[in-house]
Motif scaffolding. Structure first.
Motif, PDB file in Angstrom:
ATOM      1  N   MET A   1       0.844  -1.196   0.000  1.00 33.54           N
ATOM      2  CA  MET A   1       0.000   0.000   0.000  1.00 33.54           C
ATOM      3  C   MET A   1       0.884   1.252   0.000  1.00 33.54           C
ATOM      4  SD  MET A   1      -2.850   1.318   2.780  1.00 33.54           S
ATOM      5  CE  MET A   1      -1.581   1.691   4.005  1.00 33.54           C
ATOM      6  N   LEU A   2       0.515   2.232  -0.854  1.00 33.75           N
ATOM      7  CA  LEU A   2       1.215   3.509  -0.884  1.00 33.75           C
ATOM      8  C   LEU A   2       0.403   4.556  -0.137  1.00 33.75           C
ATOM      9  CD1 LEU A   2       2.471   3.673  -4.573  1.00 33.75           C
ATOM     10  CD2 LEU A   2       3.647   2.805  -2.555  1.00 33.75           C
ATOM     11  N   VAL A   3       1.110   5.461   0.526  1.00 38.98           N
ATOM     12  CA  VAL A   3       0.465   6.486   1.340  1.00 38.98           C
ATOM     13  C   VAL A   3       0.912   7.864   0.877  1.00 38.98           C
ATOM     14  CG1 VAL A   3       0.250   7.442   3.669  1.00 38.98           C
ATOM     15  CG2 VAL A   3       0.272   4.965   3.331  1.00 38.98           C
ATOM     16  N   ASP A   4      -0.034   8.782   0.776  1.00 35.42           N
ATOM     17  CA  ASP A   4       0.251  10.189   0.508  1.00 35.42           C
ATOM     18  C   ASP A   4       0.821  10.791   1.791  1.00 35.42           C
ATOM     19  OD1 ASP A   4       0.200  12.934   0.158  1.00 35.42           O
ATOM     20  OD2 ASP A   4      -1.797  12.986  -0.729  1.00 35.42           O
ATOM     21  N   ALA A   5       2.092  11.201   1.743  1.00 35.18           N
ATOM     22  CA  ALA A   5       2.750  11.693   2.955  1.00 35.18           C
ATOM     23  C   ALA A   5       2.109  12.964   3.485  1.00 35.18           C
ATOM     24  CB  ALA A   5       4.232  11.939   2.678  1.00 35.18           C
ATOM     25  N   THR A   7      -1.189  13.727   3.482  1.00 32.60           N
ATOM     26  CA  THR A   7      -2.502  13.516   4.108  1.00 32.60           C
ATOM     27  C   THR A   7      -2.585  12.244   4.926  1.00 32.60           C
ATOM     28  OG1 THR A   7      -3.360  12.313   2.184  1.00 32.60           O
ATOM     29  CG2 THR A   7      -3.579  14.726   2.166  1.00 32.60           C
ATOM     30  N   GLY A   8      -1.646  11.329   4.699  1.00 39.46           N
ATOM     31  CA  GLY A   8      -1.696  10.041   5.375  1.00 39.46           C
ATOM     32  C   GLY A   8      -2.707   9.089   4.776  1.00 39.46           C
ATOM     33  N   LEU A   9      -3.327   9.455   3.653  1.00 42.53           N
ATOM     34  CA  LEU A   9      -4.338   8.617   3.018  1.00 42.53           C
ATOM     35  C   LEU A   9      -3.704   7.681   1.996  1.00 42.53           C
ATOM     36  CD1 LEU A   9      -7.106  11.330   2.441  1.00 42.53           C
ATOM     37  CD2 LEU A   9      -6.984   9.613   4.273  1.00 42.53           C
ATOM     38  N   PRO A  10      -4.283   6.507   1.800  1.00 40.98           N
ATOM     39  CA  PRO A  10      -3.734   5.570   0.824  1.00 40.98           C
ATOM     40  C   PRO A  10      -3.953   6.060  -0.604  1.00 40.98           C
ATOM     41  CG  PRO A  10      -5.784   4.733   1.717  1.00 40.98           C
ATOM     42  CD  PRO A  10      -5.453   5.949   2.514  1.00 40.98           C
ATOM     43  N   VAL A  11      -3.057   5.630  -1.487  1.00 38.55           N
ATOM     44  CA  VAL A  11      -3.126   5.976  -2.912  1.00 38.55           C
ATOM     45  C   VAL A  11      -3.077   4.681  -3.701  1.00 38.55           C
ATOM     46  CG1 VAL A  11      -2.006   7.169  -4.826  1.00 38.55           C
ATOM     47  CG2 VAL A  11      -1.992   8.207  -2.534  1.00 38.55           C
ATOM     48  N   ALA A  12      -4.063   4.490  -4.560  1.00 45.54           N
ATOM     49  CA  ALA A  12      -4.087   3.301  -5.414  1.00 45.54           C
ATOM     50  C   ALA A  12      -3.546   3.657  -6.790  1.00 45.54           C
ATOM     51  CB  ALA A  12      -5.513   2.776  -5.537  1.00 45.54           C
ATOM     52  N   LEU A  13      -2.687   2.772  -7.308  1.00 47.55           N
ATOM     53  CA  LEU A  13      -2.081   2.997  -8.614  1.00 47.55           C
ATOM     54  C   LEU A  13      -2.906   2.360  -9.719  1.00 47.55           C
ATOM     55  CD1 LEU A  13       1.694   2.345  -7.832  1.00 47.55           C
ATOM     56  CD2 LEU A  13       0.460   4.520  -7.830  1.00 47.55           C
ATOM     57  N   GLY A  14      -2.825   2.983 -10.914  1.00 49.92           N
ATOM     58  CA  GLY A  14      -3.482   2.445 -12.091  1.00 49.92           C
ATOM     59  C   GLY A  14      -2.450   2.035 -13.126  1.00 49.92           C
ATOM     60  N   ALA A  15      -2.790   2.228 -14.378  1.00 50.00           N
ATOM     61  CA  ALA A  15      -1.929   1.794 -15.482  1.00 50.00           C
ATOM     62  C   ALA A  15      -0.645   2.609 -15.534  1.00 50.00           C
ATOM     63  CB  ALA A  15      -2.689   1.931 -16.798  1.00 50.00           C
ATOM     64  N   VAL A  16       0.416   1.964 -16.054  1.00 55.77           N
ATOM     65  CA  VAL A  16       1.674   2.661 -16.302  1.00 55.77           C
ATOM     66  C   VAL A  16       1.486   3.536 -17.539  1.00 55.77           C
ATOM     67  CG1 VAL A  16       4.103   2.414 -16.899  1.00 55.77           C
ATOM     68  CG2 VAL A  16       3.043   0.838 -15.254  1.00 55.77           C
ATOM     69  N   LEU A  17       1.755   4.825 -17.404  1.00 62.44           N
ATOM     70  CA  LEU A  17       1.547   5.775 -18.496  1.00 62.44           C
ATOM     71  C   LEU A  17       2.818   6.020 -19.287  1.00 62.44           C
ATOM     72  CD1 LEU A  17      -0.555   8.401 -16.484  1.00 62.44           C
ATOM     73  CD2 LEU A  17      -1.409   6.571 -17.964  1.00 62.44           C
ATOM     74  N   ALA A  18       3.956   5.963 -18.625  1.00 63.00           N
ATOM     75  CA  ALA A  18       5.236   6.198 -19.296  1.00 63.00           C
ATOM     76  C   ALA A  18       6.340   5.677 -18.400  1.00 63.00           C
ATOM     77  CB  ALA A  18       5.436   7.685 -19.587  1.00 63.00           C
ATOM     78  N   GLU A  19       7.506   5.453 -19.012  1.00 67.42           N
ATOM     79  CA  GLU A  19       8.644   4.960 -18.241  1.00 67.42           C
ATOM     80  C   GLU A  19       9.909   5.611 -18.759  1.00 67.42           C
ATOM     81  OE1 GLU A  19      10.187   0.840 -16.184  1.00 67.42           O
ATOM     82  OE2 GLU A  19       8.372   0.909 -17.419  1.00 67.42           O
ATOM     83  N   GLY A  20      10.763   6.061 -17.830  1.00 68.54           N
ATOM     84  CA  GLY A  20      12.019   6.696 -18.193  1.00 68.54           C
ATOM     85  C   GLY A  20      13.181   6.140 -17.416  1.00 68.54           C
ATOM     86  N   GLY A  21      14.313   6.859 -17.483  1.00 66.29           N
ATOM     87  CA  GLY A  21      15.519   6.368 -16.842  1.00 66.29           C
ATOM     88  C   GLY A  21      15.455   6.400 -15.333  1.00 66.29           C
ATOM     89  N   GLU A  22      14.691   7.354 -14.765  1.00 66.12           N
ATOM     90  CA  GLU A  22      14.649   7.493 -13.311  1.00 66.12           C
ATOM     91  C   GLU A  22      13.464   6.775 -12.672  1.00 66.12           C
ATOM     92  OE1 GLU A  22      14.753  11.891 -13.079  1.00 66.12           O
ATOM     93  OE2 GLU A  22      16.537  11.573 -11.860  1.00 66.12           O
ATOM     94  N   GLY A  23      12.391   6.563 -13.429  1.00 66.40           N
ATOM     95  CA  GLY A  23      11.212   5.961 -12.824  1.00 66.40           C
ATOM     96  C   GLY A  23      10.103   5.777 -13.842  1.00 66.40           C
ATOM     97  N   ARG A  24       8.946   5.407 -13.338  1.00 64.86           N
ATOM     98  CA  ARG A  24       7.787   5.215 -14.207  1.00 64.86           C
ATOM     99  C   ARG A  24       6.625   6.066 -13.710  1.00 64.86           C
ATOM    100  NH1 ARG A  24       7.955   0.682 -10.892  1.00 64.86           N
ATOM    101  NH2 ARG A  24       5.988   0.090  -9.872  1.00 64.86           N
ATOM    102  N   LEU A  25       5.769   6.434 -14.657  1.00 65.84           N
ATOM    103  CA  LEU A  25       4.631   7.281 -14.359  1.00 65.84           C
ATOM    104  C   LEU A  25       3.369   6.430 -14.389  1.00 65.84           C
ATOM    105  CD1 LEU A  25       4.475  10.384 -13.882  1.00 65.84           C
ATOM    106  CD2 LEU A  25       3.651  10.574 -16.238  1.00 65.84           C
ATOM    107  N   CYS A  26       2.573   6.529 -13.340  1.00 66.61           N
ATOM    108  CA  CYS A  26       1.372   5.696 -13.221  1.00 66.61           C
ATOM    109  C   CYS A  26       0.139   6.549 -12.942  1.00 66.61           C
ATOM    110  CB  CYS A  26       1.524   4.697 -12.071  1.00 66.61           C
ATOM    111  SG  CYS A  26       2.876   3.527 -12.276  1.00 66.61           S
ATOM    112  N   ALA A  27      -1.005   6.077 -13.453  1.00 64.40           N
ATOM    113  CA  ALA A  27      -2.280   6.693 -13.087  1.00 64.40           C
ATOM    114  C   ALA A  27      -2.583   6.384 -11.620  1.00 64.40           C
ATOM    115  CB  ALA A  27      -3.386   6.159 -13.983  1.00 64.40           C
ATOM    116  N   THR A  28      -3.417   7.208 -11.000  1.00 59.54           N
ATOM    117  CA  THR A  28      -3.804   6.984  -9.602  1.00 59.54           C
ATOM    118  C   THR A  28      -5.319   7.158  -9.471  1.00 59.54           C
ATOM    119  OG1 THR A  28      -3.705   9.289  -8.838  1.00 59.54           O
ATOM    120  CG2 THR A  28      -1.619   8.064  -8.926  1.00 59.54           C
ATOM    121  N   ASP A  29      -5.805   6.878  -8.272  1.00 51.03           N
ATOM    122  CA  ASP A  29      -7.227   7.086  -7.995  1.00 51.03           C
ATOM    123  C   ASP A  29      -7.505   8.518  -7.556  1.00 51.03           C
ATOM    124  OD1 ASP A  29      -5.892   6.950  -5.595  1.00 51.03           O
ATOM    125  OD2 ASP A  29      -7.382   5.680  -4.597  1.00 51.03           O
TER     126      ASP A  29
END
Length: 516
Positions: A1-5, A7-29
């Motif tokens: 589970m990922l948490v928004d630092a 607000t302390g609320l959980p964040v759900a991930l969706g599809a991967v939108l893009a990927e680069g050298g440092e990380g990947r970009l994902c949709a969220t709820d």
């Protein structure tokens, strides 16, 4: 589970939108937010992200700044939330003719100039906020249908907060300044001259459709068309087309000759002068000013209404490209025609006669426009007068103290009803012109006529032959009047300087003899 630092609320991930050298970009709820997740969530990244979230530069618009950190179940910072940019294309799409025609067919060369200007303005605002972008590349820039620019991957920027430097450790091939190629970027403090190089590359790529150092390799040790790596070309300064460069522009390349002269000068400073002198690279504000000038000079091609061209740079480069190579870089666009019509409407509302005449003279497509039927006759007269007015304006800009050139240009002005020599304000184009010091042209011409009268008197005085005791006083007086008008070093006075000295010496001798 990922948490928004934040607000302390959980964040759900969706599809991967893009990927680069440092990380990947994902949709969220989270509406309007996406998540960037690091490939390597090391502590240094968490420290930099925490500092960036506190930096006052986050008020700079046009950047998808991190909103809050994302933490995993162990409490590690593994990424962050950032705004999702809707309805925008990567700059890579808009700079490529084939992709642009397929995905953004209404995007014209005018729009590309606007996007380049906004990019330069954005980089300038970041520099003013003491942010060095560092990883300035096409993939990190999104452009919407109105040519608005957004910088993403903002967590890679370099900045200092509370005395601690947070470096940019990454850079893309072809966008790293030549002096940094091959260096360990994580160990280097970037400066604004490095961003200036990347900014120049991006503007060149946007406007001309290719990287400035891409070309046809003709150097030793390589096969035809097989150049060294792009970074190697940048480091060596092998700008195509220079006499000393082993590269030539490629067969499909649009050269900087297509650009407005103000932009061509900045291109050379960035990639030629700036190769060994980074301080010579144009600042963002210089690009903004040159792009403003270039935008005012863009006109629609009479043969192909989807083609914009620089009026100051000759025939349409896009028509030539289509004729020579069968490649059309821009589609026919009703929006382009309306853009010019709207420009004329604004010029009429603002009472800007120079802009009115410029647009009318370059756009026959506006002559039958219903909105301008009542103004057509007046606009036609002004458009016919524009070349003479432009000559006069050129004299004012280049040699405002050249009385002969100014008066000659003035006398070539056409009659638009009342003779502008008698009533210059009857010509609205002339009335719009001023000297750099703010004086009206009519005043400058009157002063120039007075100076020329003194020059004519000087020439007439010396036409009688060598000075004599009788003629010396008049010769000296005429020369002094002309020198007061033009300056003693004026080119107009040089033919008379020695004879004036001789007359002054003769006058002094006569006076001495009289005293004796």
């Amino acid at each position: 589970m990922l948490v928004d630092a934040a607000t302390g609320l959980p964040v759900a991930l969706g599809a991967v939108l893009a990927e680069g050298g440092e990380g990947r970009l994902c949709a969220t709820d989270r509406p309007g937010l996406v998540a960037k997740l690091y490939h390597r969530p090391v502590p240094e990244r968490a420290v930099k992200l925490a500092a960036l979230l506190l930096h006052p530069a986050r008020s700079v618009a046009g950047v998808a700044w991190p909103v809050s950190a994302l933490r995993d179940e162990a409490g590690r910072t593994i990424g962050f939330l950032m705004p999702r940019i809707e309805d925008a294309q990567p700059l890579t799409v808009l700079a490529n003719a084939r992709l642009r025609l397929a995905q953004a067919p209404g995007f014209t060369w005018y729009h590309l100039h606007v996007a380049a200007r906004r990019l330069a303005n954005l980089v300038g605002r970041l520099h003013a906020a003491e942010i060095t972008v560092g990883d300035l590349k096409p993939e990190n820039l999104l452009v919407d249908a109105k040519a608005r620019i957004t910088l993403i991957d903002a967590d890679s920027v370099q900045f200092t907060l509370a005395g601690q430097m947070h470096r940019c450790a990454v850079g893309a091939e072809g966008f790293v300044a030549p002096e940094l190629v091959g260096q360990d970027l994580a160990a280097i403090d970037r400066d604004q001259s490095h961003d200036r190089f990347a900014l120049g590359v991006l503007i060149h790529t946007l406007l001309l459709g290719h990287h400035p150092f891409a070309g046809l390799w003709q150097g030793p040790g390589q096969g035809a068309g097989d150049p060294p790596a792009l970074d190697g070309l940048v480091r060596a300064g092998h700008y195509p087309g220079l006499a000393v460069s082993p590269q030539r522009p490629g067969p499909f390349a649009v050269t900087p000759n297509a650009l407005h002269p103000a932009l061509r000068g900045l291109v050379r400073r960035c990639f030629v002068d700036g190769h060994r002198q980074p301080a010579a690279r144009p600042a963002p504000a210089e690009w903004v000013a040159a792009l403003d000038t270039a935008l005012g000079d863009l006109v629609l091609c009479a043969e192909e209404p989807g083609h914009f061209r620089a009026a100051s740079s000759g025939p349409c480069p896009w028509c030539a490209r289509r004729a020579d190579l069968g490649i059309d870089s821009f589609a026919d666009s009703e929006a382009a025609r309306e853009l010019m019509a709207d420009g004329l409407r604004k010029a009429l509302e603002a009472g800007d006669p120079m802009r009115q005449a410029f647009l009318w003279s370059h756009h026959p497509l506006l002559w039958q426009h219903a909105d301008f039927a009542g103004e057509a006759a007046r606009l036609g007269r002004m458009a016919a007068a524009l070349p003479a007015v432009e000559r006069l304006r050129s004299v004012l800009a280049r040699t405002p103290d050249d009385a002969e050139a100014l008066v000659a240009a003035w006398r070539r002005m056409p009659d638009l009803g009342d003779n502008p020599l008698d009533n210059p304000l009857a010509n609205p184009l002339v009335a719009a012109l001023t000297l750099p010091d703010g004086r009206p042209v009519a005043q400058a011409v009157a002063e120039a006529e007075g100076r020329l009268d003194r020059l004519r008197q000087l020439r007439a005085s010396f036409a009688a032959g060598p000075p004599t005791p009788e003629s010396a006083p008049a010769l000296v007086a005429a020369y002094r009047l002309a020198a007061d008008a033009f300056g003693a070093d004026s080119r107009f006075l040089r033919p008379y300087a020695r004879r004036a000295e001789a007359a002054a010496s003769l006058l002094a001798e006569t006076a001495f003899s009289g005293k004796a």
